[in-house]
Design a protein around this motif. Structure first.
Motif: not given
Ligand code: SAH
Length: 231
Positions: A96-98, A101-103, A117-119, A122-124, A218-220
């Motif tokens: 959760i939180g792409t 995309g490094y991780q 999954v990324e919210r 543009p990042l996704a 950030i989410g439900r």
């Molecule tokens: N590990 C990633 C960094 C992640 S930063 C890397 O190395 O690049 C955290 C990410 O979580 C952010 O891109 C943010 O937009 C995303 N994020 C925050 N809340 C989220 C949610 N509810 N669902 C999906 N992504 C979320």
């Protein structure tokens, strides 16, 4: 030096190799002991996951901005979380939180099948393009990852790269009951703990790994976002 030693971004091969070696040495000093994790970090070209003006800092042990107010995680944190997942290869992993995309790439390097999954769309999009370019077959979805990604559940592992107020119930529900493991930061902005939760049938066993600092989930099943915030 030959061309093959040069990185596409122009840094001489020997200089780049030196930076990577220095980072790995620092991570070992910080207690990262899993050589498979360290080798995976060394194989993922972190400079590709940041903007060209930050490429020279890519092998420093620091988080860096990636746009949308988000950051690429610090290598130490990526190593620590990956180590905590205890991957042996072949696991189905939900991230959760792409972000950049490094991780994601580090998980894929360790043989995991990754759904991420990324919210921020543009990042996704950028992460999906880069990961494909690097030859990783990863599914990236845009959505609220605090709710997990039900279509592909259950997962052997779940990694959350943003801090939640508490362990999100939907994620626990999508974790394999048979030794599934969830790793995530829990807590408010200034006081977060990295937590591992393991499912053993009906029971869950929670352990604390240490203090961390992440952007908010950030989410439900996370923190509320600002009304005016662009999605
Ligand atoms: N590990 C990633 C960094 C992640 S930063 C890397 O190395 O690049 C955290 C990410 O979580 C952010 O891109 C943010 O937009 C995303 N994020 C925050 N809340 C989220 C949610 N509810 N669902 C999906 N992504 C979320």
């Amino acid at each position: 030096m030959t061309d093959a030693d040069s990185h596409p971004l122009g840094e001489p091969g020997a200089e780049r190799a030196g930076r990577i070696a220095a980072l790995l040495a620092e991570l070992r000093r910080q207690g990262i002991a899993d050589e498979r994790v360290l080798a995976a970090l060394a194989r993922v070209p972190r400079e590709r996951f940041v903007s060209p003006d930050l490429a020279r800092q890519a092998w420093e042990n620091a988080a860096l901005p990636i746009g949308e107010g988000q950051t690429i995680s610090q290598p130490y944190v990526v190593a620590r979380m990956t180590e905590a997942l205890a991957l042996t290869g072949g696991e189905r992993v939900l991230e959760i939180g792409t972000g950049s995309g490094y991780q994601t790439a580090v998980l894929a390097e360790l043989g995991a099948t990754v759904v991420s999954v990324e919210r921020h769309a543009p990042l996704a999009r950028a992460a999906a393009r880069l990961l494909a370019d690097l030859g990783h077959d990863v599914a990236i979805h845009v959505g609220d990852g605090s709710l997990g990604w039900p279509p592909d559940a259950p997962y052997d592992r779940i990694l959350v790269a943003a801090a939640a107020p508490r362990v999100p119930a939907p994620l626990l529900g999508q974790l394999s009951p048979d030794g599934g493991r969830l790793v995530l930061p829990v807590g408010p902005a200034a006081d977060q703990d990295l937590v591992a939760v393991e499912r053993r049938g009906p029971e869950t066993v929670e352990s604390r790994i240490g203090p961390v600092r992440f952007v908010p989930l950030i989410g439900r099943a996370g923190w509320p976002g600002r009304e005016d915030e662009e999605r």
